[in-house]
Design a protein around this motif. Structure first.
Motif, PDB file in Angstrom:
ATOM      1  N   LEU A   1       0.828  -1.208   0.000  1.00  0.00           N
ATOM      2  CA  LEU A   1       0.000   0.000   0.000  1.00  0.00           C
ATOM      3  C   LEU A   1       0.858   1.252   0.000  1.00  0.00           C
ATOM      4  O   LEU A   1       0.547   2.230  -0.678  1.00  0.00           O
ATOM      5  CB  LEU A   1      -0.921   0.001   1.227  1.00  0.00           C
ATOM      6  CG  LEU A   1      -1.850   1.208   1.364  1.00  0.00           C
ATOM      7  CD1 LEU A   1      -2.813   1.282   0.185  1.00  0.00           C
ATOM      8  CD2 LEU A   1      -2.633   1.128   2.680  1.00  0.00           C
ATOM      9  N   TYR A   2       1.963   1.222   0.746  1.00  0.00           N
ATOM     10  CA  TYR A   2       2.848   2.387   0.817  1.00  0.00           C
ATOM     11  C   TYR A   2       4.047   2.164  -0.106  1.00  0.00           C
ATOM     12  O   TYR A   2       4.661   1.091  -0.095  1.00  0.00           O
ATOM     13  CB  TYR A   2       3.327   2.609   2.251  1.00  0.00           C
ATOM     14  CG  TYR A   2       2.184   2.805   3.219  1.00  0.00           C
ATOM     15  CD1 TYR A   2       1.493   3.999   3.281  1.00  0.00           C
ATOM     16  CD2 TYR A   2       1.796   1.759   4.067  1.00  0.00           C
ATOM     17  CE1 TYR A   2       0.439   4.177   4.161  1.00  0.00           C
ATOM     18  CE2 TYR A   2       0.741   1.930   4.957  1.00  0.00           C
ATOM     19  CZ  TYR A   2       0.068   3.134   4.997  1.00  0.00           C
ATOM     20  OH  TYR A   2      -0.974   3.301   5.861  1.00  0.00           O
TER      21      TYR A   2
ATOM     22  N   THR B   1     -14.826   4.862  -8.148  1.00  0.00           N
ATOM     23  CA  THR B   1     -14.029   3.734  -8.640  1.00  0.00           C
ATOM     24  C   THR B   1     -13.453   4.057 -10.010  1.00  0.00           C
ATOM     25  O   THR B   1     -12.267   3.800 -10.272  1.00  0.00           O
ATOM     26  CB  THR B   1     -14.891   2.463  -8.704  1.00  0.00           C
ATOM     27  OG1 THR B   1     -15.394   2.161  -7.392  1.00  0.00           O
ATOM     28  CG2 THR B   1     -14.076   1.282  -9.214  1.00  0.00           C
ATOM     29  N   ALA B   2     -14.271   4.644 -10.874  1.00  0.00           N
ATOM     30  CA  ALA B   2     -13.783   5.056 -12.197  1.00  0.00           C
ATOM     31  C   ALA B   2     -12.666   6.083 -12.072  1.00  0.00           C
ATOM     32  O   ALA B   2     -11.667   6.039 -12.805  1.00  0.00           O
ATOM     33  CB  ALA B   2     -14.940   5.624 -13.024  1.00  0.00           C
ATOM     34  N   ARG B   3     -12.816   6.993 -11.132  1.00  0.00           N
ATOM     35  CA  ARG B   3     -11.798   8.030 -10.923  1.00  0.00           C
ATOM     36  C   ARG B   3     -10.450   7.414 -10.547  1.00  0.00           C
ATOM     37  O   ARG B   3      -9.399   7.863 -11.009  1.00  0.00           O
ATOM     38  CB  ARG B   3     -12.281   8.969  -9.815  1.00  0.00           C
ATOM     39  CG  ARG B   3     -11.536  10.280  -9.731  1.00  0.00           C
ATOM     40  CD  ARG B   3     -12.093  11.150  -8.616  1.00  0.00           C
ATOM     41  NE  ARG B   3     -11.578  12.488  -8.690  1.00  0.00           N
ATOM     42  CZ  ARG B   3     -12.298  13.558  -8.977  1.00  0.00           C
ATOM     43  NH1 ARG B   3     -13.587  13.440  -9.232  1.00  0.00           N
ATOM     44  NH2 ARG B   3     -11.744  14.765  -9.008  1.00  0.00           N
ATOM     45  N   TYR B   4     -10.474   6.384  -9.706  1.00  0.00           N
ATOM     46  CA  TYR B   4      -9.236   5.763  -9.248  1.00  0.00           C
ATOM     47  C   TYR B   4      -8.654   4.771 -10.244  1.00  0.00           C
ATOM     48  O   TYR B   4      -7.544   4.264 -10.042  1.00  0.00           O
ATOM     49  CB  TYR B   4      -9.474   5.059  -7.908  1.00  0.00           C
ATOM     50  CG  TYR B   4      -9.665   6.001  -6.743  1.00  0.00           C
ATOM     51  CD1 TYR B   4      -8.889   7.144  -6.607  1.00  0.00           C
ATOM     52  CD2 TYR B   4     -10.626   5.747  -5.767  1.00  0.00           C
ATOM     53  CE1 TYR B   4      -9.056   8.006  -5.546  1.00  0.00           C
ATOM     54  CE2 TYR B   4     -10.801   6.607  -4.691  1.00  0.00           C
ATOM     55  CZ  TYR B   4     -10.017   7.739  -4.586  1.00  0.00           C
ATOM     56  OH  TYR B   4     -10.175   8.586  -3.533  1.00  0.00           O
TER      57      TYR B   4
ATOM     58  N   ASN C   1      -3.812   4.884  -5.021  1.00  0.00           N
ATOM     59  CA  ASN C   1      -4.534   6.110  -5.366  1.00  0.00           C
ATOM     60  C   ASN C   1      -5.166   6.739  -4.141  1.00  0.00           C
ATOM     61  O   ASN C   1      -5.212   7.973  -4.012  1.00  0.00           O
ATOM     62  CB  ASN C   1      -5.618   5.801  -6.405  1.00  0.00           C
ATOM     63  CG  ASN C   1      -5.225   6.237  -7.788  1.00  0.00           C
ATOM     64  OD1 ASN C   1      -5.207   7.417  -8.090  1.00  0.00           O
ATOM     65  ND2 ASN C   1      -4.888   5.280  -8.629  1.00  0.00           N
ATOM     66  N   LEU C   2      -5.698   5.921  -3.246  1.00  0.00           N
ATOM     67  CA  LEU C   2      -6.355   6.450  -2.058  1.00  0.00           C
ATOM     68  C   LEU C   2      -5.368   7.162  -1.149  1.00  0.00           C
ATOM     69  O   LEU C   2      -5.667   8.223  -0.592  1.00  0.00           O
ATOM     70  CB  LEU C   2      -7.073   5.338  -1.301  1.00  0.00           C
ATOM     71  CG  LEU C   2      -8.494   5.025  -1.786  1.00  0.00           C
ATOM     72  CD1 LEU C   2      -8.445   4.136  -3.016  1.00  0.00           C
ATOM     73  CD2 LEU C   2      -9.313   4.360  -0.701  1.00  0.00           C
TER      74      LEU C   2
ATOM     75  N   PHE D   1       3.989   6.052  -7.886  1.00  0.00           N
ATOM     76  CA  PHE D   1       3.747   5.251  -9.087  1.00  0.00           C
ATOM     77  C   PHE D   1       4.970   4.995  -9.957  1.00  0.00           C
ATOM     78  O   PHE D   1       4.852   4.330 -10.977  1.00  0.00           O
ATOM     79  CB  PHE D   1       2.645   5.923  -9.923  1.00  0.00           C
ATOM     80  CG  PHE D   1       1.377   6.146  -9.164  1.00  0.00           C
ATOM     81  CD1 PHE D   1       0.566   5.086  -8.786  1.00  0.00           C
ATOM     82  CD2 PHE D   1       1.000   7.432  -8.774  1.00  0.00           C
ATOM     83  CE1 PHE D   1      -0.600   5.292  -8.060  1.00  0.00           C
ATOM     84  CE2 PHE D   1      -0.173   7.650  -8.056  1.00  0.00           C
ATOM     85  CZ  PHE D   1      -0.967   6.577  -7.691  1.00  0.00           C
ATOM     86  N   ARG D   2       6.150   5.503  -9.566  1.00  0.00           N
ATOM     87  CA  ARG D   2       7.324   5.287 -10.412  1.00  0.00           C
ATOM     88  C   ARG D   2       7.667   3.810 -10.526  1.00  0.00           C
ATOM     89  O   ARG D   2       8.124   3.342 -11.569  1.00  0.00           O
ATOM     90  CB  ARG D   2       8.524   6.072  -9.872  1.00  0.00           C
ATOM     91  CG  ARG D   2       9.765   5.870 -10.741  1.00  0.00           C
ATOM     92  CD  ARG D   2      10.959   6.656 -10.276  1.00  0.00           C
ATOM     93  NE  ARG D   2      12.137   6.316 -11.057  1.00  0.00           N
ATOM     94  CZ  ARG D   2      13.321   6.867 -10.895  1.00  0.00           C
ATOM     95  NH1 ARG D   2      13.499   7.803  -9.970  1.00  0.00           N
ATOM     96  NH2 ARG D   2      14.340   6.494 -11.648  1.00  0.00           N
TER      97      ARG D   2
END
Length: 357
Positions: free
Chosen positions: A153-154, A250-253, A278-279, A305-306
């Motif tokens: 998650l992190y 959900t679509a946004r994420y 994303n959250l 996200f790299r």
């Protein structure tokens, strides 16, 4: 009702001149990141791009916006037409882009809906209902995200920087506060607003919080008004509102995962981890003080996200596409819809003044 002077002050918040600062900040940060990271060959993955995933991104953005329009039309009990719903959502998105992330577009949403001919009390109720549902989505989804991502998650980049404790504290503090706030809002709007108002007033009677007592009283009063408007709506009303909320968020994420998948191989498990991060990423952006989180969104993106996007240059390229699709696009659409809406609601003269400011 708002006065003409208040109307102009609110419209000035959406004037085209306010778009220049976030665009300059955002593109400046991305340009600097490209300059610092670029090496020949870093963009080689572009040759193996998967256009289908880019089409999926467009489809996700389209259905998300349609979902937003459906939700506001449903929550307003169809007092808004489809055309009015389109205008409301596009200007709401514009407000989110030109106001700080910590403030968001909801500060002007009540004003926008009220100017569509819906009484102020109901406008306020509808905006509060959307805010409550948005917060509840976060509260409900986080446990599933933990199961989905686990230790991933992190991001590793944060672990290596030594900021992991700060990030964890910020994330869980945000979750606890959102849990409490959304619970109180749900209780106030659906069950007993007077109890919540009294609780708020007692809280802000504590020394150190008294300076905000007047604003707390106003917020409690608004909850009572909103509850009076919403009470009586049945299970069908709230279930549709909740499902549409889950759909649009959900679509946004999903957007970032789809963009990464367009250039890099991504398994479904990895896609789930990207969704989960994303959250956490959005929680970080809540502290942004710039319009639309410009600068903060760009600077924080590589940390999260790299590891999925390959080289730093590819990460910056995907970041640029992401901001175009979810930020600059709505600045452009907002600048198109705003003068038409102002002209329809206030008249051509006011529209010309707003666009010239």
């Amino acid at each position: 009702m708002t006065t003409p002077q208040q109307d102009r002050q609110l419209l000035e918040k959406l004037s085209p001149s306010r778009m220049l600062l976030p665009v300059a900040i955002g593109l400046g940060v991305v340009g600097f990141m490209f300059w610092r990271s670029y090496k020949p060959g870093d963009l080689a993955p572009l040759a193996d791009a998967r256009p289908l995933w880019l089409l999926v991104v467009l489809a996700v953005l389209f259905v998300r916006d349609v979902g937003y329009m459906y939700r506001i039309r449903h929550i307003s009990e169809k007092q808004l037409s489809w055309r009015q719903s389109i205008d409301v959502i596009m200007i709401w998105e514009l407000a989110s882009c030109v106001l700080p992330s910590a403030v968001g577009g909801t500060t002007v949403a009540t004003f926008i809906i009220n100017k569509e001919g819906i009484p102020l009390g109901k406008s306020l109720a509808y905006v509060m209902a959307t805010a409550m549902l948005d917060n509840l989505y976060f509260v409900v989804v986080v446990p599933f995200v933990l199961l989905l991502a686990g230790d991933n998650l992190y991001p590793t980049e944060v672990l290596e920087s030594g900021l992991i404790t700060t990030l964890k504290v910020a994330f869980w503090l945000s979750y606890v506060l959102t849990f409490i706030y959304s619970g109180l809002m749900a209780w106030a709007l659906l069950i007993n607003p007077h109890v919540v108002k009294r609780l708020i007033m007692r809280l802000f009677s504590v020394r150190g919080l008294r300076r905000w007592r007047r604003r707390a009283w106003q917020h409690g009063t608004e909850l009572v008004w909103a509850s009076a408007q919403l009470r009586g709506n049945g299970w069908a009303y709230w279930s549709r509102a909740a499902l549409s909320t889950a759909f649009v968020w959900t679509a946004r994420y999903l957007v970032i995962g789809c963009l990464i998948a367009a250039f890099m191989p991504v398994s479904w498990a990895t896609f789930g981890v990207i969704f989960a991060r994303n959250l956490v990423y959005k929680v970080v952006l809540l502290v942004a003080i710039t319009p639309g989180g410009a600068g903060f969104a760009e600077g924080a993106f590589p940390f999260f996200f790299r590891s999925f996007a390959g080289s730093a240059t590819m990460t910056n390229f995907i970041l640029l596409l992401y901001r175009i699709a979810t930020y600059y696009l709505y600045l452009v659409l907002g600048s198109i819809f705003l003068p038409r809406w102002v002209g329809r609601v206030f008249g051509r003269k006011v529209a010309e003044e707003v666009m010239a400011s």
